[in-house]
Design a protein around this motif. Sequence first.
Motif, PDB file in Angstrom:
ATOM      1  N   GLU A  37      -9.111  -2.361   5.944  1.00 26.80           N
ATOM      2  CA  GLU A  37      -9.236  -0.908   5.892  1.00 26.80           C
ATOM      3  C   GLU A  37     -10.670  -0.442   5.678  1.00 26.80           C
ATOM      4  OE1 GLU A  37      -7.279   0.940   7.168  1.00 26.80           O
ATOM      5  OE2 GLU A  37      -7.474   2.907   6.282  1.00 26.80           O
ATOM      6  N   GLU A  38     -11.436  -1.204   4.906  1.00 28.04           N
ATOM      7  CA  GLU A  38     -12.809  -0.782   4.636  1.00 28.04           C
ATOM      8  C   GLU A  38     -13.612  -0.653   5.929  1.00 28.04           C
ATOM      9  OE1 GLU A  38     -14.436  -2.673   1.112  1.00 28.04           O
ATOM     10  OE2 GLU A  38     -16.420  -2.328   2.006  1.00 28.04           O
ATOM     11  N   SER A  39     -13.384  -1.554   6.875  1.00 26.90           N
ATOM     12  CA  SER A  39     -14.153  -1.463   8.120  1.00 26.90           C
ATOM     13  C   SER A  39     -13.483  -0.559   9.154  1.00 26.90           C
ATOM     14  CB  SER A  39     -14.391  -2.855   8.709  1.00 26.90           C
ATOM     15  OG  SER A  39     -13.173  -3.427   9.126  1.00 26.90           O
ATOM     16  N   LEU A  40     -12.154  -0.381   9.095  1.00 27.70           N
ATOM     17  CA  LEU A  40     -11.471   0.387  10.156  1.00 27.70           C
ATOM     18  C   LEU A  40     -11.164   1.835   9.791  1.00 27.70           C
ATOM     19  CD1 LEU A  40      -8.858  -2.238  11.460  1.00 27.70           C
ATOM     20  CD2 LEU A  40     -11.107  -1.704  12.420  1.00 27.70           C
ATOM     21  N   ASN A  41     -10.760   2.097   8.540  1.00 24.62           N
ATOM     22  CA  ASN A  41     -10.397   3.459   8.104  1.00 24.62           C
ATOM     23  C   ASN A  41      -9.266   4.066   8.946  1.00 24.62           C
ATOM     24  OD1 ASN A  41     -10.689   5.739   6.421  1.00 24.62           O
ATOM     25  ND2 ASN A  41     -12.014   6.748   7.905  1.00 24.62           N
ATOM     26  N   CYS A  42      -8.151   3.350   9.042  1.00 23.18           N
ATOM     27  CA  CYS A  42      -6.993   3.851   9.798  1.00 23.18           C
ATOM     28  C   CYS A  42      -6.214   4.901   9.014  1.00 23.18           C
ATOM     29  CB  CYS A  42      -6.029   2.714  10.125  1.00 23.18           C
ATOM     30  SG  CYS A  42      -6.733   1.417  11.135  1.00 23.18           S
ATOM     31  N   TYR A  43      -6.222   4.788   7.685  1.00 22.61           N
ATOM     32  CA  TYR A  43      -5.371   5.646   6.854  1.00 22.61           C
ATOM     33  C   TYR A  43      -6.173   6.701   6.096  1.00 22.61           C
ATOM     34  CZ  TYR A  43      -1.416   2.425   7.523  1.00 22.61           C
ATOM     35  OH  TYR A  43      -0.393   1.678   8.062  1.00 22.61           O
ATOM     36  N   VAL A  44      -5.575   7.903   5.989  1.00 23.80           N
ATOM     37  CA  VAL A  44      -6.123   8.935   5.115  1.00 23.80           C
ATOM     38  C   VAL A  44      -5.476   8.800   3.743  1.00 23.80           C
ATOM     39  CG1 VAL A  44      -6.305  11.431   4.714  1.00 23.80           C
ATOM     40  CG2 VAL A  44      -6.531  10.530   7.034  1.00 23.80           C
ATOM     41  N   THR A  45      -4.158   8.548   3.741  1.00 25.00           N
ATOM     42  CA  THR A  45      -3.405   8.416   2.491  1.00 25.00           C
ATOM     43  C   THR A  45      -2.595   7.128   2.525  1.00 25.00           C
ATOM     44  OG1 THR A  45      -3.236  10.803   2.201  1.00 25.00           O
ATOM     45  CG2 THR A  45      -1.615   9.461   1.051  1.00 25.00           C
ATOM     46  N   PHE A  46      -2.753   6.335   1.495  1.00 29.36           N
ATOM     47  CA  PHE A  46      -2.034   5.069   1.408  1.00 29.36           C
ATOM     48  C   PHE A  46      -1.759   4.815  -0.066  1.00 29.36           C
ATOM     49  CE2 PHE A  46      -3.112   0.426   0.693  1.00 29.36           C
ATOM     50  CZ  PHE A  46      -1.818  -0.024   0.875  1.00 29.36           C
ATOM     51  N   ASP A  47      -0.473   4.845  -0.446  1.00 28.89           N
ATOM     52  CA  ASP A  47      -0.090   4.660  -1.841  1.00 28.89           C
ATOM     53  C   ASP A  47       0.722   3.368  -1.929  1.00 28.89           C
ATOM     54  OD1 ASP A  47       1.041   4.645  -4.365  1.00 28.89           O
ATOM     55  OD2 ASP A  47       1.518   6.781  -4.362  1.00 28.89           O
ATOM     56  N   LYS A  48       0.035   2.312  -2.369  1.00 29.68           N
ATOM     57  CA  LYS A  48       0.605   0.969  -2.398  1.00 29.68           C
ATOM     58  C   LYS A  48       1.899   0.908  -3.219  1.00 29.68           C
ATOM     59  CE  LYS A  48      -1.027  -3.493  -4.108  1.00 29.68           C
ATOM     60  NZ  LYS A  48      -2.229  -4.229  -4.537  1.00 29.68           N
ATOM     61  N   GLU A  49       1.859   1.471  -4.411  1.00 27.16           N
ATOM     62  CA  GLU A  49       3.027   1.401  -5.292  1.00 27.16           C
ATOM     63  C   GLU A  49       4.214   2.149  -4.704  1.00 27.16           C
ATOM     64  OE1 GLU A  49       3.067  -0.754  -7.650  1.00 27.16           O
ATOM     65  OE2 GLU A  49       0.953  -1.136  -7.232  1.00 27.16           O
ATOM     66  N   ALA A  50       3.944   3.342  -4.167  1.00 24.41           N
ATOM     67  CA  ALA A  50       5.024   4.147  -3.586  1.00 24.41           C
ATOM     68  C   ALA A  50       5.639   3.425  -2.388  1.00 24.41           C
ATOM     69  CB  ALA A  50       4.493   5.514  -3.162  1.00 24.41           C
ATOM     70  N   ALA A  51       4.789   2.778  -1.578  1.00 25.21           N
ATOM     71  CA  ALA A  51       5.275   2.069  -0.395  1.00 25.21           C
ATOM     72  C   ALA A  51       6.151   0.883  -0.798  1.00 25.21           C
ATOM     73  CB  ALA A  51       4.095   1.601   0.452  1.00 25.21           C
ATOM     74  N   LEU A  52       5.712   0.143  -1.807  1.00 26.31           N
ATOM     75  CA  LEU A  52       6.502  -1.005  -2.271  1.00 26.31           C
ATOM     76  C   LEU A  52       7.828  -0.559  -2.891  1.00 26.31           C
ATOM     77  CD1 LEU A  52       3.744  -3.314  -3.775  1.00 26.31           C
ATOM     78  CD2 LEU A  52       5.286  -3.876  -1.879  1.00 26.31           C
ATOM     79  N   HIS A  53       7.777   0.547  -3.620  1.00 28.31           N
ATOM     80  CA  HIS A  53       8.983   1.086  -4.234  1.00 28.31           C
ATOM     81  C   HIS A  53       9.983   1.510  -3.149  1.00 28.31           C
ATOM     82  CE1 HIS A  53      11.489   3.092  -7.179  1.00 28.31           C
ATOM     83  NE2 HIS A  53      11.519   4.152  -6.380  1.00 28.31           N
ATOM     84  N   ALA A  54       9.473   2.211  -2.139  1.00 26.11           N
ATOM     85  CA  ALA A  54      10.345   2.662  -1.043  1.00 26.11           C
ATOM     86  C   ALA A  54      10.956   1.463  -0.317  1.00 26.11           C
ATOM     87  CB  ALA A  54       9.557   3.536  -0.073  1.00 26.11           C
ATOM     88  N   ALA A  55      10.148   0.412  -0.120  1.00 23.20           N
ATOM     89  CA  ALA A  55      10.642  -0.796   0.559  1.00 23.20           C
ATOM     90  C   ALA A  55      11.763  -1.446  -0.257  1.00 23.20           C
ATOM     91  CB  ALA A  55       9.495  -1.774   0.783  1.00 23.20           C
ATOM     92  N   ALA A  56      11.600  -1.472  -1.581  1.00 24.96           N
ATOM     93  CA  ALA A  56      12.624  -2.079  -2.445  1.00 24.96           C
ATOM     94  C   ALA A  56      13.931  -1.284  -2.374  1.00 24.96           C
ATOM     95  CB  ALA A  56      12.112  -2.144  -3.885  1.00 24.96           C
ATOM     96  N   GLU A  57      13.816   0.047  -2.342  1.00 19.94           N
ATOM     97  CA  GLU A  57      15.009   0.900  -2.238  1.00 19.94           C
ATOM     98  C   GLU A  57      15.755   0.629  -0.923  1.00 19.94           C
ATOM     99  OE1 GLU A  57      16.290   3.202  -4.549  1.00 19.94           O
ATOM    100  OE2 GLU A  57      14.891   2.014  -5.767  1.00 19.94           O
TER     101      GLU A  57
END
Lengths: 486, 98
Positions: A37-57
């Motif tokens: 991501e540091e070299s590409l900057n594909c995302y404006v918003t990325f919330d690691k914890e929220a994404a993992l939580h949603a995946a678990a649900e």
Amino acid sequence: MGILELTAVELSAKIRAGETTAVEAMQAVIEQIEKHEESLNCYVTFDKEAALHAAAEVQKKIESGELTGPLAGVPVAIKDNMCTKGMLTTCSSKILYNFVPTFTSEAVLNLEQAGAVIIGKTNMDEFAMGSTTETSYYGETKNPWNTQHVPGGSSGGSAAAVAAQECFFALGSDTGGSIRQPASYCGVVDMKPTYGTVSRYGLVAYGSSLDQIGPLCKTVTDCATIMEVIASHDKKDSTSIAREDLDFTSALVDDVKGLKIGIPRDYFGQGLDPEVKEAVLAAAKTLEEKGAVVEEFELGLVDYAIPAYYVIAAAEASSNLERFDGVAYGYRTESYEGLHNMYKKSRSEGFGAEVKRRIMLGSFVLSSGYYDAYYLKALRTKALIKEEFNKAFASYDVILGPAAPTTAPKLGASLSDPIKMYLGDIYTISVNLAGLPSICVPCGQDSKGLPIGLQLIGDCFQEKNIIRAAYAYEQTGHFAKCPLAE
Amino acid sequence: MANVIRDETIDYVGILAKLELSQEEKEAAKKDMASMLDYIDKLNELDTTGVEPMSHVFPVNNVFREDVVENPDGSEDALANAPESRDSAYVVPKTVDQ
């Protein structure tokens, strides 16, 4: 084969079979994001914890048998102009730097109900106005094939994220080529469906009569599968169409015998890079060898699509973007004198140069004394362009051409000359004016190693013809993989 | 360049678009708009006499529904996005002088 190599459909099958989990898939994506991501900057918003939580649900619901569909458990990236409840939605603009929607756009809701898991929001040209993702307030996205080059735009973050395996698929939006051109520059598959097929509810409007949401993904099978999930009749979008032929995956057939393909001569003239031309014509040859009937023909009015588009899109944008005024949400200037000064200062400080350019052009062409000469003239031209396509589709099932005249330009090379940048949309724009569906697939690389895109255009509601042609072409093994991919 | 955009035009467009431009931005906007309009003037080569302006490619009609509230009250969430709010309302600068 690593998990990131899987297509969306393959991944979901493995998750549902218990061979892996939605959480493992999300963890793999997160690792890839953290690496690049540091070299590409594909995302404006990325919330690691929220994404993992949603995946678990989602994983729980898959295990309980509640979620059984072909995208269940698959991590997806969403272009940042689609509202996501409780998740920042900026349109890559300063004016929406703090906007947290209170509802989710219909297309994204359809994905969530099918069990896809949102990773984050992808970078784009500000309010989808641009062809390079360089007009983003949050920095440019870089092309994963070569970081000296742009990923295209405006859905550049979505296209780059798919190519770099920072997601398994993404949603983008297309007003004049904003899905197809970046997909072509980044070597991924995409579709811009027939106008009205995917609900625009919750998509921040740019040119409402032209905007459509569509998928960016790895394969034609993924593309048709995602389309089946996101397409729906929605009473919250008055232009949404009730269709009964949404079984797009039924067209995944490796058979183009007798399919009539027309190649517009006017798409292969001046301005087309010789390497792009060669690759696209070679793809046509491949389809011909598989039994398609391929012919050249004259498609009229090609040169008039861009000027008509810029009048119509700018007019609609000037009206749609009036709502950003510093009152109900988003950026408000710090000091002001009275209401009108607050509006003006908030908007002038909140919008970037390209957005202001189009709002002003739109205000001008709609203003008294110019409305007939510019706006109505453009709408009349649009009617003539639609007529040209009607004539073409009386003879052909599919129109074949390039997605863009060149491969991805270098960073910084496009913004200095807006008209030159607009000309890059010559093969995509008329499709939006005529409301047609179009699919792009990779068809080779140029001598710099950058991907080339093949565009297949269908008549309204005839997505299955272009899915069939794209699928048959895909089976011949011409797709290459981005070097950044695992 | 065929089209020349005057200062008054840019000022007028600024009012319509609710944008406040610096002198430098105005000069750039005049140049940009003139070259865009030169390009758009290409449409004048086409004879569109008798052609109906097409706003939508499909016949689009108003979609009506019963006037029944279907969504819950989201005013608190909506106000959370406001730059300034008070007593369930948006706060804006005074609009009418006495």
